[in-house]
Design an enzyme around this catalytic site. Structure first.
Site, PDB file in Angstrom:
ATOM      1  N   ASP A 106       1.681  20.828  29.405  1.00  0.00           N
ATOM      2  CA  ASP A 106       1.917  19.809  30.300  1.00  0.00           C
ATOM      3  C   ASP A 106       1.863  18.463  29.244  1.00  0.00           C
ATOM      4  OD1 ASP A 106       1.931  21.544  32.205  1.00  0.00           O
ATOM      5  OD2 ASP A 106       0.060  20.707  33.209  1.00  0.00           O
TER       6      ASP A 106
ATOM      7  N   MET B  82      -4.686  12.247  41.211  1.00  0.00           N
ATOM      8  CA  MET B  82      -3.233  11.732  41.441  1.00  0.00           C
ATOM      9  C   MET B  82      -3.085  10.379  42.492  1.00  0.00           C
ATOM     10  SD  MET B  82      -1.474  15.424  41.518  1.00  0.00           S
ATOM     11  CE  MET B  82      -2.227  16.792  40.753  1.00  0.00           C
TER      12      MET B  82
ATOM     13  N   LYS C  40       5.149  18.872  33.042  1.00  0.00           N
ATOM     14  CA  LYS C  40       4.717  18.329  34.500  1.00  0.00           C
ATOM     15  C   LYS C  40       3.631  17.522  34.113  1.00  0.00           C
ATOM     16  CE  LYS C  40       3.657  22.431  36.284  1.00  0.00           C
ATOM     17  NZ  LYS C  40       3.113  23.231  37.613  1.00  0.00           N
TER      18      LYS C  40
END
Lengths: 253, 253
Positions: A37, A171, A58
């Site tokens: 990632d 996040m 990602k």
């Protein structure tokens, strides 16, 4: 259909390269190919000196390479190589979409092994210097991600936050005003102390103390790094001290 | 009052010695003295080859050495040594009683640094091969400990479990019937799938699939090792497969 290789889903830890586990280091050193990632540190990738390195990019839940294509790449690699590493920031089993890869690989008859890592809530807590649990204050911790799209479920994401003592929101750097609204709609008090931790464990780390009602304003000080939002009574002392001192930004020594 | 040393609160990871972080290894190698819990692996302690090793023997929440005495030992050691390690199983900031030590050390003017570790929920999930979060099934994880004493709060501990998608219950090996009752009283369905993971990541690991209503019976198969209880819909497939196959014990390959 079973290939010769094993796919290792490895947690890279959060941020600093030395937060990797010893087990992960040993697997990287034997790796033939590493799919990683965007959140994995370049120094960490350098440990896989004998491997082909493939970025599947990602980050923060955004899908740069379609999941089914990653699944296929991993299964194909296991046909050709012995040690295939799927490298994810933090821990693979926590907000890492690991299950989709595990299920697809098992269905394809590929051996899968999971190597846990230090998740962001833990490295952020080390950075802030405040324990997630604390005798007499917090006996439970809820880890969740905000869902700040539109539609009927727009505020439902925050429900589990209402009854937890401490909350770690992964996040959390985007749409802070929607996060604030969602939390308050779920029953979290606007005055509840909160701490943004951006780039935990890296030299570029940033710690911003605030309150649930003020997230949108405080988030303007954040950059573009991965950000965790910690909230709960355990942060009252940190937040009120920062407010008394006229600063809402605090970097631990 | 400030001594010359730093106290490092270091997470040992859960179980296997190679789940230690690289940062922790480097600090252990420089350590002058190491104060450790019963849950830290002997191979891990051997890394601190130049250090005096002091067992302070807390395990599963039982207090063998009084906390204030540990605090004093740490502060005293920081007056005499440069690198003092307080070594805790898992991660220090999660059910590790770290805050009492951090606060006492800071009050004594001692520098404190926290090194995060792999917590039990993460190593147990790696062992079971099932992600804590999963798209469309689980968007939140609640970590908590049961409180199975007597008194008015006897069932309150389980409240945060009611609204979480996935639950990881630490220190779950004792009083499984009280845990089952507490969860059900909080609104968790008796049929909810559950997995006991004892000694995660060690050769002696044991995985027992069950359901919330059957915890007491299933717990009879557990030994005396540290045990985590995972529960939630993400475990439905594992539990129902084990039940179909007529086995409630399952060790991942």
């Amino acid at each position: 259909m079973a290939g010769k290789g094993t796919v290792y889903l490895v947690g890279a830890g959060q941020g600093a390269p030395d937060l990797l586990t010893v087990r992960a280091v040993k697997i990287l050193e034997r790796a033939d190919v590493v799919f990683h990632d965007a959140l994995v540190h370049s120094e960490t990738l350098a440990l896989a000196s004998g491997a082909r390195i493939v970025a599947v990019g990602k980050r923060c839940g955004r899908l740069s390479t379609a999941q089914h294509f990653i699944n296929k790449q991993l299964a194909d690699a296991a046909q050709r190589f012995e040690v295939v590493v799927r490298f994810k920031g933090g821990d693979p089993m926590l907000f890492g979409r690991a299950q989709e890869e595990i299920d697809a690989l098992r269905q394809a008859g590929v051996r899968v092994e999971i190597v846990p890592g230090v998740s962001a809530a833990l490295s952020a807590s080390a950075e802030v210097g405040q324990s997630l649990t604390q005798r007499g204050v917090s006996r439970s911790v809820t880890l969740l991600t905000p869902w700040v799209g539109t539609g009927e479920a727009v505020h439902d994401w925050a429900q589990p936050a209402a009854s937890a003592d401490t909350i770690a929101l992964y996040m959390a750097s985007r749409q802070a005003s929607a996060i604030s609204e969602g939390l308050i709609a779920a029953g979290v008090w606007p005055s509840r102390p909160a701490v943004f931790v951006e780039n935990a464990s890296l030299p570029s780390r940033r710690i911003i103390t605030t309150r649930v009602g003020d997230l949108a304003e405080s988030a303007q000080q954040l950059g573009n790094g991965p950000t965790l939002l910690l909230l709960g009574s355990v942060y009252e002392s940190i937040v009120s001290t920062a407010q008394r001192n006229g600063t809402d930004q605090r970097i631990t020594a």
